[in-house]
Motif scaffolding. Structure first.
Motif, PDB file in Angstrom:
ATOM      1  N   PHE A  32      50.833  33.536  39.054  1.00  0.00           N
ATOM      2  CA  PHE A  32      49.626  32.708  38.996  1.00  0.00           C
ATOM      3  C   PHE A  32      48.778  32.872  40.252  1.00  0.00           C
ATOM      4  N   GLY A  33      49.419  32.928  41.416  1.00  0.00           N
ATOM      5  CA  GLY A  33      48.684  33.141  42.667  1.00  0.00           C
ATOM      6  C   GLY A  33      47.907  34.445  42.649  1.00  0.00           C
ATOM      7  N   LYS A  34      48.540  35.504  42.142  1.00  0.00           N
ATOM      8  CA  LYS A  34      47.855  36.797  42.037  1.00  0.00           C
ATOM      9  C   LYS A  34      46.701  36.714  41.039  1.00  0.00           C
ATOM     10  N   ALA A  35      46.931  36.034  39.923  1.00  0.00           N
ATOM     11  CA  ALA A  35      45.886  35.897  38.892  1.00  0.00           C
ATOM     12  C   ALA A  35      44.673  35.157  39.446  1.00  0.00           C
ATOM     13  N   GLU A  36      44.923  34.122  40.238  1.00  0.00           N
ATOM     14  CA  GLU A  36      43.812  33.376  40.859  1.00  0.00           C
ATOM     15  C   GLU A  36      42.971  34.284  41.745  1.00  0.00           C
ATOM     16  N   LYS A  37      43.623  35.154  42.483  1.00  0.00           N
ATOM     17  CA  LYS A  37      42.898  36.077  43.369  1.00  0.00           C
ATOM     18  C   LYS A  37      42.067  37.069  42.560  1.00  0.00           C
ATOM     19  N   VAL A  38      42.623  37.554  41.453  1.00  0.00           N
ATOM     20  CA  VAL A  38      41.891  38.489  40.587  1.00  0.00           C
ATOM     21  C   VAL A  38      40.639  37.810  40.029  1.00  0.00           C
ATOM     22  N   LEU A  39      40.801  36.585  39.530  1.00  0.00           N
ATOM     23  CA  LEU A  39      39.661  35.864  38.964  1.00  0.00           C
ATOM     24  C   LEU A  39      38.629  35.495  40.026  1.00  0.00           C
ATOM     25  N   ALA A  40      39.094  35.116  41.208  1.00  0.00           N
ATOM     26  CA  ALA A  40      38.164  34.772  42.292  1.00  0.00           C
ATOM     27  C   ALA A  40      37.322  35.980  42.680  1.00  0.00           C
ATOM     28  N   ALA A  41      37.950  37.149  42.749  1.00  0.00           N
ATOM     29  CA  ALA A  41      37.202  38.368  43.079  1.00  0.00           C
ATOM     30  C   ALA A  41      36.188  38.696  41.991  1.00  0.00           C
ATOM     31  N   GLN A  42      36.590  38.520  40.738  1.00  0.00           N
ATOM     32  CA  GLN A  42      35.669  38.764  39.624  1.00  0.00           C
ATOM     33  C   GLN A  42      34.469  37.815  39.694  1.00  0.00           C
ATOM     34  N   HIS A  43      34.731  36.544  39.939  1.00  0.00           N
ATOM     35  CA  HIS A  43      33.647  35.563  39.994  1.00  0.00           C
ATOM     36  C   HIS A  43      32.712  35.832  41.175  1.00  0.00           C
ATOM     37  N   LYS A  44      33.289  36.242  42.282  1.00  0.00           N
ATOM     38  CA  LYS A  44      32.473  36.558  43.466  1.00  0.00           C
ATOM     39  C   LYS A  44      31.512  37.706  43.150  1.00  0.00           C
ATOM     40  N   GLU A  45      32.015  38.728  42.470  1.00  0.00           N
ATOM     41  CA  GLU A  45      31.167  39.867  42.100  1.00  0.00           C
ATOM     42  C   GLU A  45      30.063  39.437  41.124  1.00  0.00           C
ATOM     43  N   LEU A  46      30.410  38.593  40.176  1.00  0.00           N
ATOM     44  CA  LEU A  46      29.413  38.140  39.205  1.00  0.00           C
ATOM     45  C   LEU A  46      28.326  37.296  39.852  1.00  0.00           C
ATOM     46  N   LEU A  47      28.725  36.437  40.777  1.00  0.00           N
ATOM     47  CA  LEU A  47      27.748  35.574  41.435  1.00  0.00           C
ATOM     48  C   LEU A  47      26.799  36.339  42.337  1.00  0.00           C
ATOM     49  N   LYS A  48      27.180  37.533  42.766  1.00  0.00           N
ATOM     50  CA  LYS A  48      26.282  38.375  43.565  1.00  0.00           C
ATOM     51  C   LYS A  48      25.055  38.783  42.761  1.00  0.00           C
ATOM     52  N   LEU A  49      25.163  38.737  41.436  1.00  0.00           N
ATOM     53  CA  LEU A  49      24.050  39.126  40.576  1.00  0.00           C
ATOM     54  C   LEU A  49      22.972  38.044  40.480  1.00  0.00           C
ATOM     55  N   LEU A  50      23.295  36.830  40.948  1.00  0.00           N
ATOM     56  CA  LEU A  50      22.377  35.702  40.826  1.00  0.00           C
ATOM     57  C   LEU A  50      21.932  35.225  42.200  1.00  0.00           C
ATOM     58  N   ASN A  51      20.694  34.722  42.268  1.00  0.00           N
ATOM     59  CA  ASN A  51      20.258  34.097  43.517  1.00  0.00           C
ATOM     60  C   ASN A  51      20.671  32.619  43.488  1.00  0.00           C
ATOM     61  N   THR A  52      20.418  31.901  44.567  1.00  0.00           N
ATOM     62  CA  THR A  52      20.882  30.516  44.704  1.00  0.00           C
ATOM     63  C   THR A  52      20.354  29.614  43.593  1.00  0.00           C
ATOM     64  N   SER A  53      19.076  29.708  43.268  1.00  0.00           N
ATOM     65  CA  SER A  53      18.520  28.845  42.229  1.00  0.00           C
ATOM     66  C   SER A  53      19.095  29.188  40.855  1.00  0.00           C
ATOM     67  N   GLU A  54      19.386  30.459  40.616  1.00  0.00           N
ATOM     68  CA  GLU A  54      20.000  30.858  39.347  1.00  0.00           C
ATOM     69  C   GLU A  54      21.436  30.340  39.239  1.00  0.00           C
ATOM     70  N   VAL A  55      22.172  30.347  40.348  1.00  0.00           N
ATOM     71  CA  VAL A  55      23.533  29.803  40.348  1.00  0.00           C
ATOM     72  C   VAL A  55      23.490  28.310  40.033  1.00  0.00           C
ATOM     73  N   LYS A  56      22.550  27.584  40.648  1.00  0.00           N
ATOM     74  CA  LYS A  56      22.421  26.145  40.383  1.00  0.00           C
ATOM     75  C   LYS A  56      22.059  25.891  38.928  1.00  0.00           C
TER      76      LYS A  56
END
Length: 147
Positions: free
Chosen positions: A106-130
């Motif tokens: 589970f700890g490893k899975a959390e890290k995989v998902l966190a990295a995926q989410h970080k990459e996805l959020l790079k595609l959006l600016n702050t107002s788009e994330v909100k």
């Protein structure tokens, strides 16, 4: 070749499509990295946060059917990631908890998902994330009202 005609645009239908795509991609990433799927990680997340829980309690926390949770728990049990035991006071209930191996996976899975989410959020600016967060919150509120 003609384009497939779609109905009127709906932010919720777009969120639903995005949810499907993200879940599918998460399934692939998780299966390759740790050997479990997204649905199994969701079950593991609930068990990670709590003392041993019944299948019914896990299902309620995930807004899923008991049958679906039971299926995921059996898969996790075969992989040695969860223990399932009868409740001492009520023999009809089965309670699940993560094994040491399950906690590690589970700890490893959390890290995989966190990295995926970080990459996805790079595609959006702050107002788009909100705006995205607000749309997701609205969808969750609507789902909870229906239950």
């Amino acid at each position: 070749m003609t384009a497939k005609k779609r109905g009127p645009y709906s932010p919720l239908s777009s969120l639903h499509r995005l949810e499907f795509i993200l879940q599918h991609k998460s399934d692939e990433l998780l299966d390759n990295a740790v050997g479990v799927g997204f649905s199994q990680v969701q079950v593991m997340q609930v068990l990670h946060r709590s003392v041993p829980l019944s299948q019914r309690a896990v299902a309620q926390k995930l807004y899923q059917t008991e049958a679906n949770v039971s299926r995921q728990l059996q898969l996790l049990k075969k992989k040695g990631l969860v223990n399932i035991v009868r409740n001492r006071k009520d023999k009809r209930l089965h309670e699940a908890s993560l094994t040491a191996k399950g906690k590690k996976v589970f700890g490893k899975a959390e890290k995989v998902l966190a990295a995926q989410h970080k990459e996805l959020l790079k595609l959006l600016n702050t107002s788009e994330v909100k705006a995205f967060d607000r749309a997701v919150d609205l969808r969750i509120m609507r789902i909870r009202r229906k239950i």
